[in-house]
Motif scaffolding. Structure first.
Motif, PDB file in Angstrom:
ATOM      1  N   GLN A 263      25.818-104.634 -53.622  1.00  0.00           N
ATOM      2  CA  GLN A 263      26.823-105.104 -52.669  1.00  0.00           C
ATOM      3  C   GLN A 263      26.445-106.462 -52.089  1.00  0.00           C
ATOM      4  N   THR A 267      28.748-109.783 -52.460  1.00  0.00           N
ATOM      5  CA  THR A 267      29.227-110.464 -51.252  1.00  0.00           C
ATOM      6  C   THR A 267      28.704-111.886 -51.164  1.00  0.00           C
ATOM      7  N   VAL A 399      35.831-108.252 -53.825  1.00  0.00           N
ATOM      8  CA  VAL A 399      35.058-108.397 -52.576  1.00  0.00           C
ATOM      9  C   VAL A 399      36.004-108.802 -51.459  1.00  0.00           C
TER      10      VAL A 399
END
Length: 538
Positions: A263, A267, A399
């Motif tokens: 993640q 990001t 995202v």
């Protein structure tokens, strides 16, 4: 004296990222020690080379200075007795050459000031820390509200860029970092445009660009002040490093190699691509993306050092992308550098070689898909994706960005045109450098092929064949001349002592032919009878 009034003299616009190579050509023994004569070359041109003389003690001193990197470097050990013997000196020379090969091919070591001064003392004899202090002192004379807390020694990789921890006198708890940088070889803006563009940076507002508190420039250097972050950069997060430690100590030999969570990769990658897209649309050249130029602010990545391209400073990864002629625009440079950054976020370390032939297991196949589109040999030859295309790839397209800050960066039309011309000049210099490297690589391959054992054997065989053919043709030519000579003698004009109707005396050649056929008539029946006898015996 104000900061803008007086630049230092003797400034040289040298590209510090051009690799140095070193070859020990000979050694000479003096009364108590041995000196090694080393040929150093900058880049691919043999004309840009020079000789230096170094003793073993010089190598030892350099090696002790590089121990801060915690790397295990292959310096040959000391020897107190017998160190002047010919065999030992020859063996030590081989070991010192191996040592030079390691420090000149290691990406971080080869760019550090210690190695540059060892190999090129003439170009790196200036004390850049002292020059930076002089500039900062000039600045404080006209701006007394700032105060230096401490110098941040060697926290960056650039030789000509120095850092100081700062504070504002009426806000003693707030910490800022001041960076001073010399101008580089890609400085193509006029002095007036450069000063205006640098000052304009403090007005730039973007959720993924780190805020600049103050910026100014003169004819030879620039000074920029930003807030200091205790968390450090994205590279500090990946390497578990302390922001104030020297660059060699932080990043040469990380104690623990571990990539980021999926993640975080998604990001941070999306945020960085968004700000690159913004800068490209504004026509603002960047070309300086790497993990140490990305500041962390909570869960947000913010880009650093926008001033680098204005000042003409070469990129951290220039020695990589200058090898590939398809990477010839600053947009392409940004994409290539993003590939390095994504690899580092994924695996916790930089790639061993570029291009990358195979990738280790990753948290997602989508990560590998993006890396393959940028860092493989096929991508280098056929072209990489644009920033817009990368944003559409599955790794980043889903995202969700929550920051609502509206980007603002107003660049006047006249300055935009100057930036466009500067960008084209930067790309032109890159293209010319890539062309020279490509020509050198082709020449080196041809020479290597020509000098291989297989080619030597082929040339020997061809030489023998040519020699035999020449001998055969020479023999044929000689026979033909001899035959023509005999024919001319046998078929000459009639002798004036005989009439044309008189019978011609037999020539020597005719006598030889008659004798030949008579002998042949005798041997053919004899051979036939012998063959018949042999057949019966069988």
């Amino acid at each position: 004296m104000a900061f803008m009034e007086k630049p230092p003299a003797g400034k040289v616009l040298l590209d510090d990222t051009v690799p140095l190579t070193a070859q020990i050509e000979a050694s000479q023994s003096l009364h108590s020690h041995t000196e090694y004569i080393i040929r150093v070359q900058r880049g691919v041109s043999a004309e840009n080379s020079w000789q230096i003389v170094r003793r073993y003690s010089d190598f030892d001193l350099l090696n002790n200075s590089l121990q801060i990197s915690t790397l295990s470097l292959p310096l040959p050990p000391k020897k107190l007795i017998g160190n002047m013997e010919r065999e030992f000196i020859a063996e030590r020379q081989k070991g010192l050459q191996a040592y030079l090969d390691v420090i000149t091919t290691h990406h971080i070591l080869s760019n550090c000031e210690l190695v540059k001064k060892f190999l090129d003392p003439n170009s790196y004899s200036v004390n850049y820390t002292e020059i930076a202090l002089q500039h900062v002192s000039m600045f404080f004379r006209s701006e007394p509200k700032w105060e230096v807390v401490e110098p941040l020694k060697d926290i960056g990789w650039r030789i000509r860029k120095k850092y100081f921890l700062m504070k504002i006198k009426n806000q003693p708890k707030e910490r800022l970092v001041l960076s001073w940088a010399d101008l580089g070889p890609d400085k193509y803006l006029s002095d007036k445009d450069l000063q205006y563009a640098v000052k304009l940076l403090s007005s730039c507002s973007h959720p993924y660009i780190y805020k600049i508190t103050f910026a100014t420039a003169n004819e030879s250097s620039a000074l920029v002040i930003r807030p200091f972050s205790e968390k450090g950069t994205l590279k500090d997060l990946i390497y578990k490093a302390k922001p104030k430690d020297p660059f060699l100590k932080k990043y040469c030999n990380p104690k623990k190699i571990q990539g980021l969570e999926l993640q975080q990769i998604k990001t941070y990658g999306r945020q960085i691509l968004e700000v690159l897209k913004f800068l490209h649309e504004k026509g603002f050249p960047y070309g300086h993306l790497h993990s140490a130029n990305v500041m962390l602010d909570g869960d947000t990545c913010k880009l650093l050092d926008l001033e680098n391209s204005l000042l003409g400073l070469p990129s951290f990864y220039r020695s990589y992308f200058s090898q590939f002629r398809k990477i010839n625009t600053l947009e392409g440079v940004d994409v290539h550098c993003f590939g390095h950054l994504l690899y580092e976020m994924t695996y916790g370390r930089p790639p061993d070689t570029i291009p990358v032939e195979s990738f280790p297991p990753a948290p997602s196949v989508f990560v590998v898909s993006v890396l393959e589109s940028i860092l493989t040999c096929e991508a280098m030859k056929n072209g990489m994706p644009t920033v817009s295309r990368l944003l559409q790839m599955p790794l980043f397209s889903d995202v969700l960005l929550t920051n609502s800050e509206k980007p603002q960066f107003k660049i006047p039309t006249k300055l935009k045109e100057a930036l466009k011309i500067s960008k084209e000049c930067i790309e032109k210099r890159l293209t010319e450098e890539q062309k020279l490297i490509h020509q050198h690589r082709r020449l080196t391959r041809a020479q290597s092929h020509h000098g291989s054992e297989e080619e030597k054997k082929k040339r020997k065989i061809l030489a023998r064949k040519k020699s035999k053919r020449s001998a055969y043709e020479s023999g044929e030519e000689h026979s033909a001349k001899y035959s023509n000579s005999n024919n001319s003698a046998g078929s000459g004009a009639s002798s004036p002592l005989t009439s044309p109707s008189s019978p011609t005396p037999p020539s020597t050649a005719g006598k030889f032919k008659s004798h030949y056929f008579m002998v042949l008539g005798f041997f053919i029946p004899l051979c036939s009878s012998v063959v018949g006898v042999i057949s019966k015996d069988d």
